[in-house]
Design a protein around this motif. Sequence first.
Motif, PDB file in Angstrom:
ATOM      1  N   ARG A 267       3.909  -8.113   5.573  1.00  0.00           N
ATOM      2  CA  ARG A 267       2.897  -8.194   6.625  1.00  0.00           C
ATOM      3  C   ARG A 267       3.024  -9.526   7.357  1.00  0.00           C
ATOM      4  O   ARG A 267       3.211 -10.566   6.745  1.00  0.00           O
ATOM      5  CB  ARG A 267       1.490  -8.063   6.044  1.00  0.00           C
TER       6      ARG A 267
ATOM      7  N   ARG B 296       2.798  -5.028  10.338  1.00  0.00           N
ATOM      8  CA  ARG B 296       3.984  -4.805   9.512  1.00  0.00           C
ATOM      9  C   ARG B 296       5.273  -4.963  10.315  1.00  0.00           C
ATOM     10  O   ARG B 296       6.286  -5.463   9.805  1.00  0.00           O
ATOM     11  CB  ARG B 296       3.902  -3.422   8.864  1.00  0.00           C
TER      12      ARG B 296
ATOM     13  N   ASP C 281       0.536 -11.416  -6.017  1.00  0.00           N
ATOM     14  CA  ASP C 281       1.187 -10.710  -4.915  1.00  0.00           C
ATOM     15  C   ASP C 281       2.353 -11.493  -4.316  1.00  0.00           C
ATOM     16  O   ASP C 281       3.072 -10.964  -3.467  1.00  0.00           O
ATOM     17  CB  ASP C 281       0.169 -10.405  -3.808  1.00  0.00           C
TER      18      ASP C 281
ATOM     19  N   THR D 231      -0.582  -1.538   1.561  1.00  0.00           N
ATOM     20  CA  THR D 231      -1.207  -2.819   1.907  1.00  0.00           C
ATOM     21  C   THR D 231      -2.328  -2.644   2.926  1.00  0.00           C
ATOM     22  O   THR D 231      -3.215  -3.490   3.024  1.00  0.00           O
ATOM     23  CB  THR D 231      -0.173  -3.819   2.464  1.00  0.00           C
TER      24      THR D 231
ATOM     25  N   ASP E 206      -1.292 -12.078   3.433  1.00  0.00           N
ATOM     26  CA  ASP E 206      -1.921 -11.086   2.552  1.00  0.00           C
ATOM     27  C   ASP E 206      -0.954 -10.468   1.543  1.00  0.00           C
ATOM     28  O   ASP E 206      -1.191 -10.504   0.345  1.00  0.00           O
ATOM     29  CB  ASP E 206      -2.595  -9.969   3.359  1.00  0.00           C
ATOM     30  N   PHE E 207       0.125  -9.869   2.051  1.00  0.00           N
ATOM     31  CA  PHE E 207       1.109  -9.222   1.175  1.00  0.00           C
ATOM     32  C   PHE E 207       2.496  -9.382   1.784  1.00  0.00           C
ATOM     33  O   PHE E 207       2.632  -9.506   3.013  1.00  0.00           O
ATOM     34  CB  PHE E 207       0.807  -7.723   1.013  1.00  0.00           C
TER      35      PHE E 207
ATOM     36  N   ARG F 288      -5.609  -2.016   1.136  1.00  0.00           N
ATOM     37  CA  ARG F 288      -5.929  -3.175   0.293  1.00  0.00           C
ATOM     38  C   ARG F 288      -6.431  -4.347   1.137  1.00  0.00           C
ATOM     39  O   ARG F 288      -7.362  -5.062   0.738  1.00  0.00           O
ATOM     40  CB  ARG F 288      -4.711  -3.582  -0.532  1.00  0.00           C
TER      41      ARG F 288
ATOM     42  N   THR G 184       5.055  -0.300   2.400  1.00  0.00           N
ATOM     43  CA  THR G 184       3.989  -1.228   2.813  1.00  0.00           C
ATOM     44  C   THR G 184       2.704  -0.502   3.187  1.00  0.00           C
ATOM     45  O   THR G 184       1.711  -1.142   3.532  1.00  0.00           O
ATOM     46  CB  THR G 184       4.453  -2.093   4.014  1.00  0.00           C
TER      47      THR G 184
END
Length: 448
Positions: free
Chosen positions: A230, A359, A188, A426, A226-227, A429, A423
């Motif tokens: 974010r 976000r 990621d 995410t 995390d991603f 997830r 996004t």
Amino acid sequence: MDQAQKDNAAQLAEIIITEGEPDKNSSTRLLRLNGRSIGASSPQFEDLLNELTGKVTKSTNQVDIDSHRKCLKIILNNLILCGFRFVWLSLPVNSPNFAEGEYLRWLGFSRKRMERCIELLQAENIMTIGRAGFKAGNTFGTRAKASQFYPTEDFIRETCESLYHDFGGFDNDADDDLYRFKEFEADDIPAYEGYGYKIETIRRYNAYMHEHSWAMKNPTHITVKDFDGRSGRATNYYQSLVQRRVPIRKSTLLDGEEIAEPDFSANHLRMATHLVGEELPSDPYMVIAVETELTRPQIKSVVTKCMGASTLSQKGYLIANSHKETIPVSADEFRMVLASFEQNYPWTNDIFFHDFGTRLQYLEGRIALYMMDWAVAEDVPLLAVHDAYAVKESDEERTYEYMQHAWNMTILEAKVDGFIENTECTVSRVLDRKRAEKARKAKKAKYK
């Protein structure tokens, strides 16, 4: 500490000292305080605490020594707070205050520990007594009063020196120190080409700021979690200084000048509204405040929680527990705010409980990168403070003007790139990962 920091520390100390002593009726009880929130986390402060701990008790029992150290630290932290807040510190010594279940007992104090700390801190010229404590008299309505203390001029100067201690880290300018990926899976992490320019911007900015002086000086970095897309706000130690209850942060100096903190009004709400193609009035909270008769901080507290929530399933919990928060809101008041928003800004149904908060922090990080780049180019030292920027008062107007430009550019880019849509995946997830981790911990605990 370089000369500029010494000068700033001395200047700040004199500002506090020239105020004299607080009003005798202005005081606070002992509070639990994070050392970093008041600048009491420097090596200088730790050295003072170690020295005093060695004098406060003759015991060789480590548990007893640690208990005295904890009590000293609490009092010292509160004395620092009192200097900025301009109030006395109440330190009771009568026995009922230390009984099982009482607040001071919960903090770790016994009567003996309190008495030893008071005696030592006065003897070491750390604090001075204002009003001596006394018991309640026989006259109806009289109350017992605890003794009140205030930091000495020497301790105020030492406090300010600790605040302006260089917290270091400017030599650690490796890529992964400047732009950090937290709790990412290897697949990621985006390609370097997508974020390398951010690292170079932060590196140039930190090199520029290294030549300036401010409280709790350390380099700025950005952490995404995390991603990609974010979290990702610009962070530094300065922004952790207390501001809401007591304006310690804005009482400090930047290159010896008073500080202003221009900010974005209702930033997350305004950003999200623009991203879904709507607009807000210049003061979006006004109509909500009129309809609900609640304060702006209460309304903002509700909005922050709703925008930070990932799913609608969290709504009930947030409502039920809103009265426990720093800014308390009853369950009925929480519902009133939501109803008012639905009536006046119906599109917030697409914003609340959809994990916008985390976000949008990523977009705040993009704004910060614009501001860093501008600061270096225009020679305007500034520090990111969440959705605000600390600058010299003389730079406030032009900083605010460029903030608006950076905001507009960031929102335009996010809309063109489809940031919210891209996004959205995410959210689920991250929730799946959290559930999996919770299950893993539960299974591990079961077989222990």
